[in-house]
Design a protein around this motif. Structure first.
Motif, PDB file in Angstrom:
ATOM      1  N   LEU A 259      21.402  44.718  39.739  1.00  0.00           N
ATOM      2  CA  LEU A 259      21.629  45.362  41.046  1.00  0.00           C
ATOM      3  C   LEU A 259      22.620  44.552  41.886  1.00  0.00           C
ATOM      4  O   LEU A 259      23.523  45.113  42.503  1.00  0.00           O
ATOM      5  N   VAL A 260      22.459  43.230  41.881  1.00  0.00           N
ATOM      6  CA  VAL A 260      23.367  42.375  42.658  1.00  0.00           C
ATOM      7  C   VAL A 260      24.769  42.405  42.046  1.00  0.00           C
ATOM      8  O   VAL A 260      25.771  42.419  42.770  1.00  0.00           O
ATOM      9  N   SER A 261      24.847  42.432  40.717  1.00  0.00           N
ATOM     10  CA  SER A 261      26.150  42.479  40.043  1.00  0.00           C
ATOM     11  C   SER A 261      26.942  43.710  40.445  1.00  0.00           C
ATOM     12  O   SER A 261      28.163  43.670  40.568  1.00  0.00           O
ATOM     13  N   THR A 262      26.229  44.825  40.663  1.00  0.00           N
ATOM     14  CA  THR A 262      26.888  46.053  41.109  1.00  0.00           C
ATOM     15  C   THR A 262      27.612  45.835  42.434  1.00  0.00           C
ATOM     16  O   THR A 262      28.756  46.271  42.619  1.00  0.00           O
ATOM     17  N   LEU A 263      26.956  45.130  43.354  1.00  0.00           N
ATOM     18  CA  LEU A 263      27.568  44.855  44.652  1.00  0.00           C
ATOM     19  C   LEU A 263      28.748  43.896  44.517  1.00  0.00           C
ATOM     20  O   LEU A 263      29.782  44.068  45.172  1.00  0.00           O
ATOM     21  N   ILE A 264      28.608  42.902  43.636  1.00  0.00           N
ATOM     22  CA  ILE A 264      29.681  41.914  43.459  1.00  0.00           C
ATOM     23  C   ILE A 264      30.926  42.566  42.869  1.00  0.00           C
ATOM     24  O   ILE A 264      32.041  42.356  43.351  1.00  0.00           O
ATOM     25  N   VAL A 265      30.733  43.390  41.806  1.00  0.00           N
ATOM     26  CA  VAL A 265      31.870  44.002  41.118  1.00  0.00           C
ATOM     27  C   VAL A 265      32.603  44.987  42.012  1.00  0.00           C
ATOM     28  O   VAL A 265      33.803  45.214  41.847  1.00  0.00           O
ATOM     29  N   SER A 266      31.892  45.568  42.986  1.00  0.00           N
ATOM     30  CA  SER A 266      32.553  46.489  43.909  1.00  0.00           C
ATOM     31  C   SER A 266      33.494  45.766  44.871  1.00  0.00           C
ATOM     32  O   SER A 266      34.295  46.398  45.553  1.00  0.00           O
ATOM     33  N   ARG A 267      33.423  44.423  44.885  1.00  0.00           N
ATOM     34  CA  ARG A 267      34.220  43.640  45.828  1.00  0.00           C
ATOM     35  C   ARG A 267      35.215  42.684  45.166  1.00  0.00           C
ATOM     36  O   ARG A 267      36.146  42.221  45.808  1.00  0.00           O
ATOM     37  N   LYS A 269      37.485  41.556  41.375  1.00  0.00           N
ATOM     38  CA  LYS A 269      38.014  42.065  40.116  1.00  0.00           C
ATOM     39  C   LYS A 269      37.059  41.743  38.970  1.00  0.00           C
ATOM     40  O   LYS A 269      36.434  40.692  38.949  1.00  0.00           O
ATOM     41  N   ILE A 270      36.992  42.663  38.008  1.00  0.00           N
ATOM     42  CA  ILE A 270      36.075  42.484  36.880  1.00  0.00           C
ATOM     43  C   ILE A 270      36.419  41.236  36.082  1.00  0.00           C
ATOM     44  O   ILE A 270      35.534  40.554  35.554  1.00  0.00           O
ATOM     45  N   GLN A 271      37.716  40.873  36.012  1.00  0.00           N
ATOM     46  CA  GLN A 271      38.107  39.666  35.282  1.00  0.00           C
ATOM     47  C   GLN A 271      37.487  38.419  35.919  1.00  0.00           C
ATOM     48  O   GLN A 271      36.965  37.543  35.222  1.00  0.00           O
ATOM     49  N   HIS A 272      37.547  38.347  37.258  1.00  0.00           N
ATOM     50  CA  HIS A 272      36.977  37.199  37.965  1.00  0.00           C
ATOM     51  C   HIS A 272      35.460  37.176  37.825  1.00  0.00           C
ATOM     52  O   HIS A 272      34.852  36.107  37.641  1.00  0.00           O
ATOM     53  N   PHE A 273      34.843  38.358  37.931  1.00  0.00           N
ATOM     54  CA  PHE A 273      33.382  38.456  37.808  1.00  0.00           C
ATOM     55  C   PHE A 273      32.923  37.952  36.448  1.00  0.00           C
ATOM     56  O   PHE A 273      32.001  37.129  36.347  1.00  0.00           O
ATOM     57  N   LEU A 274      33.551  38.438  35.376  1.00  0.00           N
ATOM     58  CA  LEU A 274      33.101  38.103  34.030  1.00  0.00           C
ATOM     59  C   LEU A 274      33.314  36.621  33.725  1.00  0.00           C
ATOM     60  O   LEU A 274      32.443  35.965  33.132  1.00  0.00           O
ATOM     61  N   MET A 275      34.443  36.083  34.141  1.00  0.00           N
ATOM     62  CA  MET A 275      34.685  34.658  33.907  1.00  0.00           C
ATOM     63  C   MET A 275      33.691  33.801  34.685  1.00  0.00           C
ATOM     64  O   MET A 275      33.215  32.777  34.191  1.00  0.00           O
ATOM     65  N   GLY A 276      33.348  34.257  35.886  1.00  0.00           N
ATOM     66  CA  GLY A 276      32.354  33.534  36.680  1.00  0.00           C
ATOM     67  C   GLY A 276      30.988  33.549  36.015  1.00  0.00           C
ATOM     68  O   GLY A 276      30.291  32.521  35.942  1.00  0.00           O
ATOM     69  N   MET A 277      30.588  34.726  35.495  1.00  0.00           N
ATOM     70  CA  MET A 277      29.283  34.842  34.837  1.00  0.00           C
ATOM     71  C   MET A 277      29.218  34.003  33.556  1.00  0.00           C
ATOM     72  O   MET A 277      28.203  33.374  33.256  1.00  0.00           O
TER      73      MET A 277
END
Length: 391
Positions: A259-267, A269-277
């Motif tokens: 649920l939190v990831s949904t909010l993060i990805v909406s703000r 880029k998916i590239q930054h999100f995935l590398m962070g995770m």
């Protein structure tokens, strides 16, 4: 817009249904064994049929979606799932249960590919990534809802199959929604003579690395879920029942994380999100396998569950972000990679456990995340270089 919402709802239901069958099986092994007077190990193997069917379904979808058509194959898949779920309820034969679960896995695997194809066809840019991550949240919601139905059924001496019958009802509703939905946005285009134009799939290093990355990610995750309780039991010399809480902690955090990831990805880029995770997964698993503090394990496992909650569709969103127009084959390829990683992880990790030992297998998990992170960095740099070359 109404049609887009209907298509997106179907993509969410696909994940909801697959989770309904996959997430509660562990609760049903003993009731199924008692119902059919079967060996527990024989019943447990049915879960492999479900997973194997899902892998076969993703492979079949790679070839069939553009030939059969998205609407037709969606309708067929969910009607078959509904019929199979009904057969689970009324059968008195374990062989029928095995066939039905294999068919459910097969059609569910096709459905997951359809779900990804629908989202990448209907939505673009950042909202596309958000919708794909929401699908993972839907999967985790089902992982809470249907086990509750199972708990109620078993505690009230009802048939073990009532929870699966409830999933079958959702599949029947999905089939009806499919009949009422226009799939023109997702179907292959036709030429002037009415013949379908072959879907062109763009392939590059970045999207291929997304599939390899998801395979490795599932390999690492399911190695952890398979061996973590035994690892914690041996390392800290505690009862296995207490060590097994690590799995409950993981799934509890996964729902919140999705649920939190949904909010993060909406703000972002998916590239930054995935590398962070992946960076967080590397750090957390490194601490898990090296720490001597038992009191840390619960917090670390919660963190790991939170981090990996949206792993599956995050890789799909990442991979398709490197192509101009994502195709069903692009989506199916990434899903095949993930399904293969999940399915073969227990066998691969068990083989290495006998060769190098449990401790070394657990140490391999952060190493795998380091490899994934390296691949993500390389693929981003190569994509940037290709963009500059074309400018």
């Amino acid at each position: 817009m109404r049609n887009k919402i209907s298509l997106t709802l179907l993509s969410f239901l696909a994940n909801f249904i697959m989770a309904g069958f996959a997430t509660q099986f562990g609760m049903l092994i003993e009731p199924i064994a008692e119902k059919f007077s079967a060996n527990i190990n024989e019943v447990a193997s049915i879960f492999s049929l479900l997973n194997g069917g899902a892998l076969a379904g993703t492979i079949a979808a790679f070839f069939l979606i553009e030939k059969v058509g998205v609407k037709r194959i969606t309708l067929i898949s969910y009607m078959l799932i509904a019929i199979s779920a009904a057969s689970l309820h009324f059968t008195s034969s374990l062989s029928v249960v095995m066939i039905a679960m294999t068919l459910i896995g097969l059609c569910g695997g096709v459905g997951l590919c359809i779900a990804g194809t629908v989202v990448v066809s209907v939505w673009k840019d950042k909202i596309q990534s958000t919708m794909l991550v929401v699908q993972d949240a839907t999967f985790n919601v089902a992982g809470v809802v249907f086990p509750l139905i199972t708990t109620y059924a078993l505690s009230n001496a009802l048939n073990w199959s009532y929870s699966y019958l409830a999933v079958g009802l959702v599949a029947l509703i999905t089939a009806n929604v499919t009949l009422l939905t226009n799939f023109d946005l997702c179907e292959p285009k036709s030429d002037a003579s009415g013949c379908k134009i072959g879907e062109k799939s763009e392939w590059n290093f970045s999207i291929i690395s997304a599939g390899i990355g998801l395979f490795l990610g599932m390999l690492a995750l399911y190695t952890f879920l398979t061996w973590a309780p035994m690892f914690v039991k041996e390392k800290f010399d505690i009862p296995f029942e207490e060590a097994g809480n690590i799995i409950t902690q993981y799934w509890s955090a996964a729902l919140v994380g999705a649920l939190v990831s949904t909010l993060i990805v909406s703000r972002v880029k998916i590239q930054h999100f995935l590398m962070g995770m992946m960076t967080l997964a590397l750090v957390i698993t490194s601490i898990i396998v090296t720490t001597d503090k038992l009191e840390w394990m619960g917090y670390l496992t919660y963190g790991y569950g939170f981090t990996c909650a949206a792993l599956y569709n995050a890789f799909i969103a990442y991979g398709v972000s490197f192509v101009k127009q994502a195709s069903s084959k692009n989506v199916s390829y990434i899903l095949i990679s993930g399904s293969a990683g999940a399915m073969f992880s227990p066998a691969i990790s068990a083989m290495f456990e006998t060769i190098i030992g449990l401790q070394s297998v657990m140490y391999a998990i952060p190493v795998i995340y380091a490899i994934i992170l390296t691949m993500l960095v390389v693929s981003r740099r190569q994509a940037a270089e290709n963009s500059l070359a074309m400018a």
